[in-house]
Design a protein around this motif. Structure first.
Motif, short mmCIF file in Angstrom:
data_model
loop_
_atom_site.label_atom_id
_atom_site.label_comp_id
_atom_site.label_asym_id
_atom_site.label_seq_id
_atom_site.Cartn_x
_atom_site.Cartn_y
_atom_site.Cartn_z
N ALA A 12 0.83 -1.21 0.00
CA ALA A 12 0.00 0.00 0.00
C ALA A 12 0.86 1.26 0.00
CB ALA A 12 -0.94 0.00 1.20
N ALA A 13 1.97 1.24 0.73
CA ALA A 13 2.87 2.40 0.76
C ALA A 13 3.50 2.61 -0.61
CB ALA A 13 3.94 2.21 1.82
N ILE A 14 3.91 1.54 -1.25
CA ILE A 14 4.49 1.63 -2.58
C ILE A 14 3.42 2.10 -3.57
CG2 ILE A 14 5.54 0.31 -4.46
CD1 ILE A 14 6.76 -1.51 -2.23
N ALA A 15 2.19 1.60 -3.41
CA ALA A 15 1.09 2.00 -4.29
C ALA A 15 0.77 3.48 -4.14
CB ALA A 15 -0.15 1.16 -3.99
N ARG A 16 0.81 4.00 -2.91
CA ARG A 16 0.56 5.44 -2.71
C ARG A 16 1.61 6.28 -3.43
NH1 ARG A 16 -0.86 3.67 2.42
NH2 ARG A 16 1.17 4.16 3.28
N THR A 17 2.86 5.84 -3.37
CA THR A 17 3.93 6.55 -4.08
C THR A 17 3.68 6.50 -5.58
OG1 THR A 17 5.47 5.94 -2.34
CG2 THR A 17 6.41 6.67 -4.41
N THR A 18 3.27 5.35 -6.08
CA THR A 18 2.99 5.21 -7.50
C THR A 18 1.84 6.12 -7.92
OG1 THR A 18 3.74 2.92 -7.43
CG2 THR A 18 2.38 3.55 -9.30
N VAL A 19 0.79 6.19 -7.12
CA VAL A 19 -0.35 7.05 -7.42
C VAL A 19 0.09 8.51 -7.46
CG1 VAL A 19 -2.55 7.91 -6.51
CG2 VAL A 19 -2.09 5.46 -6.57
N ARG A 20 0.94 8.91 -6.53
CA ARG A 20 1.44 10.29 -6.54
C ARG A 20 2.24 10.59 -7.80
NH1 ARG A 20 2.56 10.34 -0.39
NH2 ARG A 20 3.99 8.73 -1.05
N LEU A 21 3.08 9.64 -8.23
CA LEU A 21 3.87 9.84 -9.45
C LEU A 21 2.99 9.96 -10.68
CD1 LEU A 21 6.85 7.38 -8.87
CD2 LEU A 21 6.94 9.87 -8.93
N VAL A 22 1.96 9.12 -10.76
CA VAL A 22 1.05 9.16 -11.91
C VAL A 22 0.20 10.43 -11.88
CG1 VAL A 22 -0.91 8.00 -13.00
CG2 VAL A 22 1.04 6.67 -12.20
N ALA A 23 -0.20 10.86 -10.69
CA ALA A 23 -1.04 12.06 -10.57
C ALA A 23 -0.26 13.33 -10.94
CB ALA A 23 -1.57 12.18 -9.14
N LYS A 24 1.05 13.32 -10.77
CA LYS A 24 1.85 14.48 -11.14
C LYS A 24 1.88 14.69 -12.65
CE LYS A 24 5.08 14.88 -7.34
NZ LYS A 24 6.49 14.84 -6.95
N ASP A 25 1.73 13.61 -13.41
CA ASP A 25 1.78 13.71 -14.87
C ASP A 25 0.59 12.96 -15.47
OD1 ASP A 25 2.58 14.20 -17.43
OD2 ASP A 25 4.08 12.61 -17.48
N PRO A 26 -0.60 13.56 -15.44
CA PRO A 26 -1.78 12.87 -15.97
C PRO A 26 -1.88 12.91 -17.49
CG PRO A 26 -2.42 15.02 -15.18
CD PRO A 26 -0.95 14.86 -14.87
N VAL A 81 6.08 -5.39 -7.07
CA VAL A 81 5.32 -5.45 -8.33
C VAL A 81 3.86 -5.07 -8.09
CG1 VAL A 81 4.47 -7.00 -10.12
CG2 VAL A 81 6.86 -7.10 -9.43
N VAL A 82 3.26 -5.58 -7.04
CA VAL A 82 1.86 -5.24 -6.74
C VAL A 82 1.73 -3.75 -6.42
CG1 VAL A 82 0.00 -5.59 -5.06
CG2 VAL A 82 1.19 -7.54 -6.02
N GLY A 83 2.67 -3.22 -5.65
CA GLY A 83 2.62 -1.81 -5.29
C GLY A 83 2.83 -0.88 -6.47
N LYS A 84 3.68 -1.28 -7.41
CA LYS A 84 3.95 -0.44 -8.58
C LYS A 84 2.90 -0.63 -9.67
CE LYS A 84 7.54 1.98 -7.90
NZ LYS A 84 7.30 3.40 -7.86
N ALA A 85 2.53 -1.87 -9.96
CA ALA A 85 1.64 -2.15 -11.09
C ALA A 85 0.16 -2.08 -10.72
CB ALA A 85 1.97 -3.51 -11.69
#
Length: 137
Positions: free
Chosen positions: A7-21, A103-107
């Motif tokens: 979940a922590a890795i997923a939150r980081t991934t969501v933030r990265l994707v949200a910065k560049d929609p 992998v689950v947190g990133k993908a």
């Protein structure tokens, strides 16, 4: 597998994707633009094959939605490469996260984005291009 680490890795991934929609917006807009141009030729092709009532959207929408979903997978790959480039991959591994958790947190969040992208393309196509599903899902 620890859900908190994923979940922590997923939150980081969501933030990265949200910065560049921009990538997500393009992957939604491009199939719709292509359908607008290809629909007449697909309708003629379907009529020639024995489907005179087809609008062309029946062939174009699913094909282009899946094509751009596959093209969106490059975003998942780029996130893994960015981790190596930024030097943060080793920190993720040192944090005790297993390979599966990484992998689950990133993908995982990006799979949700790709599914949402497909839903938006199908709904917008139903609205703008009279796309209708005639068979089973």
């Amino acid at each position: 597998m620890s859900l908190t680490r994923s979940a922590a890795i997923a939150r980081t991934t969501v933030r990265l994707v949200a910065k560049d929609p921009g990538v997500t917006i393009i992957m939604i807009a491009m199939p719709l633009i292509f359908i607008a141009f290809l629909k007449p030729s697909l309708a003629a092709q379907l009529a020639q094959q024995g489907y005179p009532g087809a609008s062309g959207a029946e062939a174009g929408v699913p094909g282009l939605a899946v094509l751009f979903a596959f093209l969106s997978i490059q975003t998942v790959c780029m996130l893994f490469f960015r981790e190596h480039f930024w030097g943060t991959w080793q920190r993720l591994r040192a944090a005790g996260a297993t390979g599966i958790e990484l992998v689950v947190g990133k993908a995982g969040p990006l799979v949700v984005v790709i599914l949402a992208q497909m839903v938006v393309v199908f709904l917008a196509s139903a609205w703008f291009f009279d796309y209708r599903i005639n068979g089973s899902l």
